[in-house]
Design a protein around this motif. Structure first.
Motif, PDB file in Angstrom:
ATOM      1  N   MET A  74      36.247  -5.318  83.875  1.00  0.00           N
ATOM      2  CA  MET A  74      36.084  -5.658  83.041  1.00  0.00           C
ATOM      3  C   MET A  74      33.962  -5.778  82.822  1.00  0.00           C
ATOM      4  O   MET A  74      33.256  -5.995  82.747  1.00  0.00           O
ATOM      5  CB  MET A  74      36.864  -6.903  82.941  1.00  0.00           C
ATOM      6  N   ASN A  75      33.538  -6.420  84.576  1.00  0.00           N
ATOM      7  CA  ASN A  75      32.637  -6.618  84.698  1.00  0.00           C
ATOM      8  C   ASN A  75      31.433  -5.353  84.568  1.00  0.00           C
ATOM      9  O   ASN A  75      30.351  -5.207  83.919  1.00  0.00           O
ATOM     10  CB  ASN A  75      32.285  -7.688  86.225  1.00  0.00           C
ATOM     11  N   GLU A  76      32.080  -4.400  85.281  1.00  0.00           N
ATOM     12  CA  GLU A  76      31.404  -3.281  85.239  1.00  0.00           C
ATOM     13  C   GLU A  76      31.765  -2.766  83.917  1.00  0.00           C
ATOM     14  O   GLU A  76      30.496  -1.917  83.170  1.00  0.00           O
ATOM     15  CB  GLU A  76      32.499  -2.113  86.377  1.00  0.00           C
ATOM     16  N   SER A  77      32.196  -2.868  82.827  1.00  0.00           N
ATOM     17  CA  SER A  77      31.927  -2.485  81.071  1.00  0.00           C
ATOM     18  C   SER A  77      31.078  -3.561  80.352  1.00  0.00           C
ATOM     19  O   SER A  77      30.397  -3.304  80.191  1.00  0.00           O
ATOM     20  CB  SER A  77      33.092  -2.228  80.358  1.00  0.00           C
ATOM     21  N   THR A 135      28.504  -5.037  82.398  1.00  0.00           N
ATOM     22  CA  THR A 135      27.228  -4.308  82.771  1.00  0.00           C
ATOM     23  C   THR A 135      26.832  -2.972  81.931  1.00  0.00           C
ATOM     24  O   THR A 135      25.943  -3.013  82.026  1.00  0.00           O
ATOM     25  CB  THR A 135      27.421  -3.890  84.270  1.00  0.00           C
ATOM     26  N   SER A 136      27.689  -2.441  81.933  1.00  0.00           N
ATOM     27  CA  SER A 136      27.752  -0.452  81.168  1.00  0.00           C
ATOM     28  C   SER A 136      26.829  -0.900  79.700  1.00  0.00           C
ATOM     29  O   SER A 136      25.965  -0.531  79.850  1.00  0.00           O
ATOM     30  CB  SER A 136      28.528   0.161  81.735  1.00  0.00           C
ATOM     31  N   PHE A 137      27.138  -2.286  79.664  1.00  0.00           N
ATOM     32  CA  PHE A 137      26.757  -2.515  77.620  1.00  0.00           C
ATOM     33  C   PHE A 137      25.569  -3.045  77.939  1.00  0.00           C
ATOM     34  O   PHE A 137      24.868  -2.211  76.907  1.00  0.00           O
ATOM     35  CB  PHE A 137      28.031  -3.139  77.177  1.00  0.00           C
ATOM     36  N   ASN A 183      22.839  -0.470  78.229  1.00  0.00           N
ATOM     37  CA  ASN A 183      22.670   0.639  77.096  1.00  0.00           C
ATOM     38  C   ASN A 183      22.285  -0.100  76.207  1.00  0.00           C
ATOM     39  O   ASN A 183      20.649   0.286  75.716  1.00  0.00           O
ATOM     40  CB  ASN A 183      24.551   0.981  76.590  1.00  0.00           C
ATOM     41  N   PRO A 229      25.923   8.421  78.649  1.00  0.00           N
ATOM     42  CA  PRO A 229      27.100   8.238  78.927  1.00  0.00           C
ATOM     43  C   PRO A 229      27.435   8.970  80.566  1.00  0.00           C
ATOM     44  O   PRO A 229      26.807   9.820  80.684  1.00  0.00           O
ATOM     45  CB  PRO A 229      27.946   7.810  78.419  1.00  0.00           C
ATOM     46  N   ASP A 260      28.449   8.935  85.140  1.00  0.00           N
ATOM     47  CA  ASP A 260      27.876   7.803  86.039  1.00  0.00           C
ATOM     48  C   ASP A 260      26.789   8.217  86.580  1.00  0.00           C
ATOM     49  O   ASP A 260      26.514   8.159  87.920  1.00  0.00           O
ATOM     50  CB  ASP A 260      28.984   8.941  87.035  1.00  0.00           C
TER      51      ASP A 260
END
Length: 164
Positions: free
Chosen positions: A1-4, A6-8, A11, A77, A79
């Motif tokens: 959850m936290n990684e998504s 951060t990714s959002f 971006n 997107p 890694d």
């Protein structure tokens, strides 16, 4: 959850910064066109107008390159957080530093030409400092690339040895 999350956020910020730098590059290009038109209308010295235009154009290119680097490295997107930071820098840094060095060199050379035309040889310290700093920046980039090339080879050989 936290990684998504951060990714959002990563971006969103990368897209925002990309747009900001692209708009700045566009504004600099508009300034370049305005400078040329004003120089031609006012019948200014054509050499000075052209040299200044080249300088402004190179600055626009550097800002544009920065926008492209941000867009490529932070918003695509994939890694990217698993990607080796040194390899990322080796891919993007030389182009950007090269563009900045061209801009600085041109600025120093323009100042040398200007001061020599005006017989102001005593003011050459500033352009000489710019040119020397540019040379130091290029040497530093070369050292960085050389050292990271050796470390990359060492890491790759270590990974190959571990896989065996």
């Amino acid at each position: 959850m936290n990684e998504s999350i951060t990714s959002f956020m990563r971006n969103i910020f990368s897209k925002a910064l990309t747009i900001i730098f692209l708009l700045l590059a566009g504004a600099i290009i508009f300034s370049l066109i305005q400078h040329v038109v004003n120089g031609l209308i006012n019948k200014a010295d054509l050499t000075e107008v052209l040299l200044k235009s080249i300088n402004i154009g190179v600055i626009a290119l550097a800002v544009f390159e920065l926008a492209l680097i941000i867009n490529k490295e932070y918003s695509e997107p994939g890694d990217h957080h698993h990607k080796d930071a040194i390899q990322t820098l080796r891919g993007t840094l030389p182009r950007f530093i090269g563009t900045v060095c061209v801009a600085l060199s041109l600025e120093g050379l323009i100042m040398v030409i200007k001061y020599s035309q005006l017989d102001l040889a005593g003011n050459l310290y500033y352009p000489v400092a710019i040119i020397a700093s540019t040379a130091f920046l290029l040497i530093s980039l070369g050292v960085f690339l050389r050292l990271t090339d050796q470390s990359s080879e060492a890491i790759e050989s270590k990974q190959v040895t571990e896989e065996k």
